[in-house]
Structure formats: C-alpha cells, structure tokens
Design a protein around this motif. Sequence first.
Motif, mmCIF file in Angstrom:
data_model
loop_
_atom_site.group_PDB
_atom_site.id
_atom_site.type_symbol
_atom_site.label_atom_id
_atom_site.label_comp_id
_atom_site.label_asym_id
_atom_site.label_seq_id
_atom_site.Cartn_x
_atom_site.Cartn_y
_atom_site.Cartn_z
ATOM 1 N N TYR A 38 0.634 -1.098 0.068
ATOM 2 C CA TYR A 38 -0.074 -0.049 -0.004
ATOM 3 C C TYR A 38 0.879 1.330 -0.014
ATOM 4 C CZ TYR A 38 -2.929 3.605 1.930
ATOM 5 O OH TYR A 38 -3.651 4.716 2.211
ATOM 6 N N CYS A 77 -7.223 11.370 -9.938
ATOM 7 C CA CYS A 77 -8.864 10.638 -9.846
ATOM 8 C C CYS A 77 -9.578 11.545 -10.128
ATOM 9 C CB CYS A 77 -8.822 9.858 -8.589
ATOM 10 S SG CYS A 77 -10.262 8.939 -8.556
ATOM 11 N N CYS A 79 -1.826 4.330 -14.963
ATOM 12 C CA CYS A 79 -2.487 4.219 -13.747
ATOM 13 C C CYS A 79 -3.014 2.445 -13.636
ATOM 14 C CB CYS A 79 -3.734 5.091 -13.441
ATOM 15 S SG CYS A 79 -3.316 6.871 -13.357
ATOM 16 N N GLU A 80 -2.905 2.130 -12.389
ATOM 17 C CA GLU A 80 -3.169 0.676 -12.047
ATOM 18 C C GLU A 80 -4.794 0.772 -12.433
ATOM 19 O OE1 GLU A 80 -2.141 -0.049 -8.223
ATOM 20 O OE2 GLU A 80 0.225 -0.035 -8.560
ATOM 21 N N PRO A 81 -5.175 -0.693 -12.923
ATOM 22 C CA PRO A 81 -6.420 -0.830 -13.207
ATOM 23 C C PRO A 81 -7.670 -0.642 -12.308
ATOM 24 C CG PRO A 81 -5.204 -2.738 -13.932
ATOM 25 C CD PRO A 81 -4.186 -1.817 -13.307
ATOM 26 N N HIS A 82 -7.380 -0.745 -10.864
ATOM 27 C CA HIS A 82 -8.169 -0.490 -9.800
ATOM 28 C C HIS A 82 -8.145 0.947 -9.726
ATOM 29 C CE1 HIS A 82 -5.141 0.569 -6.674
ATOM 30 N NE2 HIS A 82 -4.437 -0.490 -7.301
ATOM 31 N N PHE A 83 -7.216 1.733 -9.803
ATOM 32 C CA PHE A 83 -7.212 3.301 -9.760
ATOM 33 C C PHE A 83 -8.393 3.705 -10.639
ATOM 34 C CE2 PHE A 83 -5.796 7.443 -10.740
ATOM 35 C CZ PHE A 83 -5.600 8.093 -9.374
ATOM 36 N N ASP A 98 -10.647 2.199 -12.071
ATOM 37 C CA ASP A 98 -12.141 1.776 -11.710
ATOM 38 C C ASP A 98 -12.654 2.704 -10.749
ATOM 39 O OD1 ASP A 98 -11.981 -0.541 -13.284
ATOM 40 O OD2 ASP A 98 -11.613 -1.941 -11.685
ATOM 41 N N ASN A 99 -11.688 3.202 -9.633
ATOM 42 C CA ASN A 99 -12.167 3.974 -8.706
ATOM 43 C C ASN A 99 -12.808 5.438 -9.289
ATOM 44 O OD1 ASN A 99 -12.129 2.236 -6.614
ATOM 45 N ND2 ASN A 99 -10.034 2.805 -5.970
ATOM 46 N N THR A 153 -11.028 7.873 -1.861
ATOM 47 C CA THR A 153 -9.966 6.679 -1.568
ATOM 48 C C THR A 153 -8.419 7.299 -1.632
ATOM 49 O OG1 THR A 153 -11.302 5.160 -2.384
ATOM 50 C CG2 THR A 153 -9.434 4.346 -2.042
#
Length: 257
Positions: free
Chosen positions: A181, A201, A237-241, A243-244, A252
Amino acid sequence: MRIGASRAAVVAAMTLALSSACTERNQDAASRPKQPVSVAAMARPASVSSGASGDASAVVDAGQESFVAWTDPAGVRALLRGATVPDDVADPRACNFQVPEQSCIPNAEAVEWDCKLGCAKDCGECATTCATTLTTCRGPCKGDGACDQRCGQAAGACVQGCLSSRDRCYTGECVKTVARYHEAWRTKFGCKGSGTPFQICERTHTCIDACQDKRDPSKAPSEACIDACKKKHAVGCEPHFVDNATWGACQTYDNSW
C-alpha cells in the motif's frame, strides 16, 4: 462496462460498498470492538499456539475444564462434547480480534484492518471444516472411546493449525499488504500525470462523467469514455485506480486529513 442500470443506481451501490470497507483512524476506538466475522460456533477457535498449555491465562469455562490450546487434553474433550467457541474478541481462543469502529477514512490502518479481517474469516472457515471433519470421523466410532479420542485429537490439531495460519497471516501477509500500500502511494499507483493521486482521480472522473453525459446519462460509463479519459488523464494508472476514478470513488486517495 455499459450496463442497463441507471448510473445513479450504480454509483449509489459503489458508495455503499466503499462505506462498508472503511475503518476508523483513531486507535482509541479499539476499545469499542465490532465483530468482524459472523460464523458458526465451531468457526471461532483459539488464537493461541499449540505450545501454550499450562499458561496462566487459560480461560475457565463455567462448569467446564479450563484450557488454552485445542490440542490440550481438555481442549480435545471440549471438542468431543461439541463445545461452542466463545464470541468474545478478548478470548484468546477466538479467530476474531478487536478492531476499530468503521468510518470512511481510507489509510494504511484501513488496509491493515481489511487484511486482518480476511485472516479472521479464513481462520473461521478453516475451523468450520475441522468441525465437519470431526463429525465425519466420529461416525464409524459407534461409542468406541479410543476411536472418539483419536478423532478429537485430530480435530484439535486441525483447529490449532487454523489459528497458527491466522497468526502467520496477521504478522506476515498483512505486513506485506501494508508495505505494498505504501509503495503504491509512493509510485502514485502507476499514474504518470502531474498532481496527487486524488487530483488525477478527480480529473479522470470528471472527464468520464462529462463524456458519458454526452452519450447517455442513464447508462453506466462506456468503455469508449473510459479509454479516452484514461489516455488523457490517467496514463499508466493501475486498473483498480481507473475503476475508482470511473465511479467517482476518489475519496480513497484523499489523504489531506
């Protein structure tokens, strides 16, 4: 990504999911524990090592023998009696643990809590399997005390193994999870753009929102909108980023508190 549900409904569902995943920063709140997992009685065994026999902290059950580890003779006898395992998070024989009350302040503490919650859940599911195996093992015994004893000893070792795995998860995997993290924050979740993760984001979400409004506001964000805004604002950016950002879950990444 296009689905039939209205965007408002999807965002509401995402918001609910996020709020349930948050945790409290204030560690004083740990004195007000919330049960992290609800499982069958046998899914809450002791969080004590098998070598803890004779420890002065042995818990005394009203009207029953005291024991610390499920591999202790008294622990085995308790299993054979069909004993239920305490719900009390302060009991050293429980998969559960004290956790802060929930709130929506994402941080390393929240990541650690979520990891430990998973450790406790896995421990509980493991212990449930031990209880089922014990019942199956005793089926052919037909009152044979020696047979029952062997089954009880195997069950005790099984449950204690669940607890050992949980402890290794707490002290090993969760430490690694928190380290990952911190590394993700250091590298801005892979994002190449300028600004903080929160700013990136927000820009990405605003872009996706505006794009989808032109297409069909009643629909969830389309892949075309997501891809276009990702190329413009969220390169690398990472996929989960992403997604958010797509669903506007940018809080987040707000570490301004």
